[in-house]
Design an enzyme around this catalytic site. Structure first.
Site, PDB file in Angstrom:
ATOM      1  N   LYS A   1       0.822  -1.211   0.000  1.00 36.76           N
ATOM      2  CA  LYS A   1       0.000   0.000   0.000  1.00 36.76           C
ATOM      3  C   LYS A   1       0.856   1.261   0.000  1.00 36.76           C
ATOM      4  CE  LYS A   1      -4.225  -1.859   1.865  1.00 36.76           C
ATOM      5  NZ  LYS A   1      -5.156  -1.943   2.962  1.00 36.76           N
TER       6      LYS A   1
ATOM      7  N   LYS B   1      -6.087 -10.314  -5.211  1.00 39.70           N
ATOM      8  CA  LYS B   1      -7.258 -10.642  -4.396  1.00 39.70           C
ATOM      9  C   LYS B   1      -8.374  -9.628  -4.633  1.00 39.70           C
ATOM     10  CE  LYS B   1      -6.448  -7.981  -0.295  1.00 39.70           C
ATOM     11  NZ  LYS B   1      -6.663  -7.728   1.078  1.00 39.70           N
TER      12      LYS B   1
ATOM     13  N   LYS C   1     -11.889  -4.270  -1.348  1.00 33.79           N
ATOM     14  CA  LYS C   1     -12.889  -3.194  -1.267  1.00 33.79           C
ATOM     15  C   LYS C   1     -12.433  -1.952  -2.003  1.00 33.79           C
ATOM     16  CE  LYS C   1     -14.053  -4.087   3.539  1.00 33.79           C
ATOM     17  NZ  LYS C   1     -12.713  -4.135   4.130  1.00 33.79           N
TER      18      LYS C   1
HETATM   19  P1  TYM Z   1     -10.562  -6.199   5.728  1.00 35.76           P
HETATM   20  O1  TYM Z   1     -11.611  -5.228   6.118  1.00 35.76           O
HETATM   21  O2  TYM Z   1      -9.680  -5.854   4.586  1.00 35.76           O
HETATM   22  O3  TYM Z   1     -11.217  -7.590   5.405  1.00 35.76           O
HETATM   23  C1  TYM Z   1     -12.134  -8.168   6.291  1.00 35.76           C
HETATM   24  C2  TYM Z   1     -11.964  -9.678   6.291  1.00 35.76           C
HETATM   25  O4  TYM Z   1     -12.162 -10.187   4.974  1.00 35.76           O
HETATM   26  C3  TYM Z   1     -11.039 -10.965   4.589  1.00 35.76           C
HETATM   27  N1  TYM Z   1     -10.806 -10.732   3.149  1.00 35.76           N
HETATM   28  C4  TYM Z   1     -10.741 -11.717   2.249  1.00 35.76           C
HETATM   29  N2  TYM Z   1     -10.843 -13.047   2.373  1.00 35.76           N
HETATM   30  C5  TYM Z   1     -10.739 -13.783   1.240  1.00 35.76           C
HETATM   31  N3  TYM Z   1     -10.570 -13.242   0.005  1.00 35.76           N
HETATM   32  C6  TYM Z   1     -10.459 -11.913  -0.161  1.00 35.76           C
HETATM   33  N4  TYM Z   1     -10.312 -11.396  -1.383  1.00 35.76           N
HETATM   34  C7  TYM Z   1     -10.540 -11.070   0.989  1.00 35.76           C
HETATM   35  N5  TYM Z   1     -10.492  -9.731   1.190  1.00 35.76           N
HETATM   36  C8  TYM Z   1     -10.649  -9.548   2.522  1.00 35.76           C
HETATM   37  C9  TYM Z   1      -9.865 -10.435   5.416  1.00 35.76           C
HETATM   38  O5  TYM Z   1      -8.864 -11.414   5.556  1.00 35.76           O
HETATM   39  C10 TYM Z   1     -10.553 -10.106   6.718  1.00 35.76           C
HETATM   40  O6  TYM Z   1     -10.663 -11.276   7.504  1.00 35.76           O
HETATM   41  N6  TYM Z   1      -6.888  -5.710   9.087  1.00 35.76           N
HETATM   42  C11 TYM Z   1      -8.194  -6.308   8.837  1.00 35.76           C
HETATM   43  C12 TYM Z   1      -9.266  -5.805   9.769  1.00 35.76           C
HETATM   44  C13 TYM Z   1      -8.961  -5.981  11.206  1.00 35.76           C
HETATM   45  C14 TYM Z   1      -9.004  -7.200  11.934  1.00 35.76           C
HETATM   46  C15 TYM Z   1      -8.639  -6.844  13.262  1.00 35.76           C
HETATM   47  C16 TYM Z   1      -9.330  -8.498  11.578  1.00 35.76           C
HETATM   48  C17 TYM Z   1      -8.558  -4.992  12.059  1.00 35.76           C
HETATM   49  N7  TYM Z   1      -8.402  -5.502  13.297  1.00 35.76           N
HETATM   50  C18 TYM Z   1      -8.565  -7.823  14.252  1.00 35.76           C
HETATM   51  C19 TYM Z   1      -9.265  -9.484  12.589  1.00 35.76           C
HETATM   52  C20 TYM Z   1      -8.882  -9.129  13.891  1.00 35.76           C
HETATM   53  C21 TYM Z   1      -8.613  -5.944   7.414  1.00 35.76           C
HETATM   54  O7  TYM Z   1      -8.068  -5.096   6.796  1.00 35.76           O
HETATM   55  O8  TYM Z   1      -9.701  -6.602   7.008  1.00 35.76           O
END
Ligand code: TYM
Length: 329
Positions: free
Chosen positions: A114, A195, A198
């Site tokens: 990023k 991948k 969003k």
């Molecule tokens: P975020 O918001 O990007 O994504 C949320 C969850 O969706 C999963 N994910 C995916 N899984 C499979 N294929 C994909 N293309 C894909 N895109 C997203 C992510 O692995 C995630 O589980 N840093 C985290 C948010 C967070 C978090 C936490 C998660 C902040 N604090 C504590 C768990 C525990 C994130 O950016 O998720």
């Protein structure tokens, strides 16, 4: 014994199929297990790590919370809340920043990817994993459910918990990760080597949980495949077709290899993938519309934040004492 589960999703755009298959589905399965206590957060502070639109952030936060409920998160059984409404997250994040090394943060793959794509990198993008560790550790979490892309951040959270416990005395539970069995990473439909995300620059490769059926059909119909016309599961050689098979496999509970054998053409495969995705999304969208019409989402989230504050408070206090900060009178 109760197992505490934590997961978080950041409101940087609409939720998509990757979020559902990578995280939300497990969140709901774990919630339905009677031996767990689940804490699920809309992690809005994490949205501030990259360029954001302040006018959209609160709407995206509500949309995300409403969609989680529509997918099956039950705010009576799980604690569902917005991260910024629970100050312990930011407070504990500071202690994590004082535990992690600059080099460890700089090495994170997501930071490198990023940061490399931006002219002006926010310091919060670098310290993001410290906040994520705080999110998890604040609840004495045993299990974290995330997609594969978050493994490195989760591993760092485990390292920080061990380090803090070793240096200052037993304070945090060291969490384990759970990842989805079939499809831990859902790929972009247009560029199946990336991948689904969003904040992808183009939305044609991303299936939003709010996409109407005809949009789903169109996006899947135009998904990138290849020229050899054989339906076969081989992620390296045939990323597009394999990714469609993985999605269909995950939605139907079938392994993609035997699934491939039942298809003679890409058109038939795409038709079934679209039908399975639409069957998943239609009830979610109907429930979501009702939730937004009812208008009591704010009340649900306020209640969740109150419960989360009660749960995180003692952990924060324990960490303050351990690290040598004067306890509040
Ligand atoms: P975020 O918001 O990007 O994504 C949320 C969850 O969706 C999963 N994910 C995916 N899984 C499979 N294929 C994909 N293309 C894909 N895109 C997203 C992510 O692995 C995630 O589980 N840093 C985290 C948010 C967070 C978090 C936490 C998660 C902040 N604090 C504590 C768990 C525990 C994130 O950016 O998720």
């Amino acid at each position: 014994m109760t197992t505490t589960v934590f997961s978080g999703l950041k409101p940087t755009g609409s939720l998509h199929l990757g979020n559902y298959l990578g995280a939300i589905r497990q969140m709901i399965d774990l919630q339905d297990d009677p031996t767990t206590a689940c804490r699920y957060a809309v992690v809005d502070l994490h949205s501030l790590t990259v360029e954001h639109d302040p006018r959209r952030l609160s709407e995206l936060t509500l949309e995300l919370a409403g969609l989680l409920i529509a997918c099956g998160v039950d705010p009576d059984r799980s604690v569902l809340f917005v991260q910024s409404q629970v100050p312990a997250h930011a407070e504990l994040a500071y202690l994590m920043e004082a535990t992690v090394a600059f080099g460890e943060l700089r090495r994170m793959i997501q930071f490198r990817e990023k940061a490399g794509a931006q002219d002006r990198v926010r310091a919060a993008l670098l310290t993001y994993p410290a906040l994520m560790a705080a999110d998890i550790l604040a609840y004495d979490t045993d299990l974290v459910t995330v997609g594969e892309d978050q493994c490195q951040h989760l591993e760092l959270a485990r390292t920080l918990a061990h380090r803090f416990n070793g240096r200052y005395g037993e304070t945090f539970v060291v969490p384990a990760g759970v990842h989805p069995a079939h499809v831990a990473r859902v790929m972009d439909l247009v560029d199946p080597t990336r991948k689904m995300g969003k904040t992808s620059t183009s939305s044609v490769g991303v299936i939003s949980l709010l996409d109407p059926p005809r949009v789903v059909e169109r996006k899947i119909g135009r998904a990138t495949t290849d020229g050899d016309r054989v339906v076969r599961y081989a992620p390296d050689e045939k990323p597009g077709v394999s990714s469609l098979l993985a999605v269909l496999g995950a939605l139907t509970g079938t392994h993609p290899v035997p699934l491939a054998e039942s298809y003679q053409s890409y058109v038939a495969l795409k038709r079934d993938v679209a039908a399975a995705v639409i069957a998943l999304l239609e009830p979610v969208q109907r429930t979501y519309a009702q939730i937004r019409d009812d208008g009591d989402l704010d009340v649900v989230l306020r209640d969740g934040a109150g419960r989360a504050r009660q749960l995180a408070g003692p952990t924060l206090e324990r960490a303050h004492r351990a690290i040598g900060l004067a306890p509040a009178a």
